[in-house]
Scaffold this motif. Structure first.
Motif, short mmCIF file in Angstrom:
data_model
loop_
_atom_site.label_atom_id
_atom_site.label_comp_id
_atom_site.label_asym_id
_atom_site.label_seq_id
_atom_site.Cartn_x
_atom_site.Cartn_y
_atom_site.Cartn_z
N LEU A 240 3.29 0.01 9.15
CA LEU A 240 4.79 -0.31 9.01
C LEU A 240 5.36 -0.05 10.37
N ILE A 241 4.97 1.05 11.04
CA ILE A 241 5.61 1.07 12.41
C ILE A 241 5.28 -0.12 13.54
N ASN A 242 4.12 -0.40 13.42
CA ASN A 242 3.67 -1.73 14.24
C ASN A 242 4.32 -3.07 13.83
N ALA A 243 4.58 -3.11 12.58
CA ALA A 243 5.15 -4.38 11.79
C ALA A 243 6.84 -4.47 12.24
N GLY A 244 7.50 -3.46 12.79
CA GLY A 244 9.03 -3.55 13.03
C GLY A 244 9.00 -4.19 14.47
N GLU A 245 10.57 -4.58 14.19
CA GLU A 245 10.94 -5.33 15.45
C GLU A 245 11.66 -4.08 16.46
N ARG A 246 12.43 -2.98 15.52
CA ARG A 246 12.73 -2.07 16.26
C ARG A 246 12.24 -0.77 15.75
N PRO A 247 10.61 -0.31 15.85
CA PRO A 247 10.36 0.63 15.31
C PRO A 247 10.83 2.14 15.86
N PRO A 248 10.66 3.00 15.07
CA PRO A 248 10.80 4.57 15.42
C PRO A 248 10.49 4.86 16.76
N ALA A 249 11.17 5.56 17.59
CA ALA A 249 10.87 6.06 18.82
C ALA A 249 9.72 7.04 18.90
N VAL A 250 9.57 7.73 17.94
CA VAL A 250 8.37 8.62 17.86
C VAL A 250 7.82 8.69 16.49
N PHE A 251 6.56 8.92 16.43
CA PHE A 251 5.63 9.22 15.16
C PHE A 251 5.17 10.32 15.42
N ILE A 252 5.35 11.65 14.72
CA ILE A 252 4.79 12.90 14.90
C ILE A 252 4.03 12.99 13.59
N SER A 253 2.64 13.19 13.86
CA SER A 253 1.74 13.22 12.74
C SER A 253 0.80 14.62 12.57
N GLY A 254 0.53 14.90 11.40
CA GLY A 254 -0.12 16.24 11.15
C GLY A 254 -1.55 15.97 11.63
N SER A 255 -2.16 17.09 11.99
CA SER A 255 -3.56 17.63 11.98
C SER A 255 -3.86 18.91 12.13
N ALA A 256 -4.75 19.36 12.53
CA ALA A 256 -5.24 21.00 12.47
C ALA A 256 -6.03 21.33 13.65
N VAL A 257 -6.09 22.67 13.93
CA VAL A 257 -7.15 22.98 14.77
C VAL A 257 -8.44 22.79 14.18
#
Length: 299
Positions: free
Chosen positions: A98-115
């Motif tokens: 969805l981010i890639n599909a936008g013309e004016r996408p969000p400036a930042v994508f913060i996504s979970g992970s773990a140690v």
């Protein structure tokens, strides 16, 4: 900022949502249970019950993805492993698309992970560039991170949260750890020499907000306090703060019998440090374990 958030009713998500709203950010949360989530988060948070029919995430300044099946709640059967993967991978892939599909996408994508990305690292100091030990937790996190990084472009930066044990007043790993201690049955697991990377919930939330506001930051960040602690020391300090004994060592064989393959979560560990976060100028409130435990448990 207008922020789209998944996992808003979880351990980190609740405190993060509360903080973001208090700072006058506009939060929209994705939830499968809108009525229950509305009671938890309050009327200031807009709720979506699905991404179906959405063609982009244009209009949001940031996306924060914290959703995922709890990793330590059940034994790792083949079916449970797949559930752990699907709950992270499928949603992250949808968000990136969805981010890639936008013309004016969000400036930042913060996504979970773990140690857990690093696997069991023994006594080695683990910064973000440490090569992983390729166990199941690495397989889970590496794919999770790769799907999030697919959203990266000249319009959107991606930050990955490699999170340790989050110390919070209610829920999470600490709530489970305190039960045997309160009954006078607490103690280390195995030989107790394995490292436990931990972080206070306030530092976790502040760290995410720090990444939101610093436009030059991207890539993986160890979301852990600067001084990881061995399991033996963690147990001793937890018993001290609770005024309970902490000498009932649980043999590794018993842990493996009870937890199966997932025993690596407590018998293994990572001596992870927040190198990139500190290099960027982030200042922790809680760098030492005892004050962090005291603050959380008094609440």
């Amino acid at each position: 900022m207008k922020i789209f958030l998944t996992g808003a009713s979880g351990l980190i998500g609740r405190r993060l949502t509360e903080t973001l709203v208090s700072q006058s950010h506009q939060v929209t949360a994705l939830t499968r249970a809108p009525e229950r989530t509305a009671k938890i988060l309050g009327p200031q948070v807009q709720l979506w019950d699905s991404l179906e029919g959405k063609t982009s995430l244009d209009g949001f300044d940031a996306v924060i993805n914290l959703a995922g099946e709890p990793i330590a709640d059940k034994r790792w059967t083949k079916e449970q492993k797949q559930k752990l993967c699907d709950s992270r991978w499928q949603l992250t892939e949808k968000l990136a698309r969805l981010i890639n599909a936008g013309e004016r996408p969000p400036a930042v994508f913060i996504s979970g992970s773990a140690v857990g990305y690093y696997g069991d690292q023994g006594q080695a100091v683990v910064a973000e560039d440490e090569p992983p030990n390729k166990q199941f937790t690495w397989q889970l996190c590496a794919r999770w991170e790769a799907l999030a990084l697919a959203a990266e472009s000249d319009k959107t930066r991606v930050c990955l949260l490699r999170t340790g044990v989050v110390l919070a007043p209610k829920g999470g790993a600490l709530a489970k750890m305190t039960l045997p201690f309160r009954a006078g049955l607490g103690g280390p697991f195995g030989d107790g020499q394995q490292y436990m990377p931990w972080i206070h919930i306030d530092d976790m939330v502040n760290g995410i907000i720090f990444l939101l506001g610093h436009e030059t930051l991207n890539g993986p960040f160890n979301m852990v306090a600067p001084y990881p602690t061995r399991n033996e020391q963690f147990s001793a300090l937890l018993g001290e703060v609770l005024h309970r004994p902490s000498f009932m060592r649980v043999p590794a064989s018993v842990v493996r019998l009870l937890m199966g393959e997932s025993a690596v979560l407590v018998l293994g560990g990572q001596r992870a440090i927040p190198k990139r976060l500190e290099d960027a100028g982030f200042e922790f409130i809680y760098t030492e374990l005892k004050p962090a435990l005291e603050d959380v448990l008094k609440q």
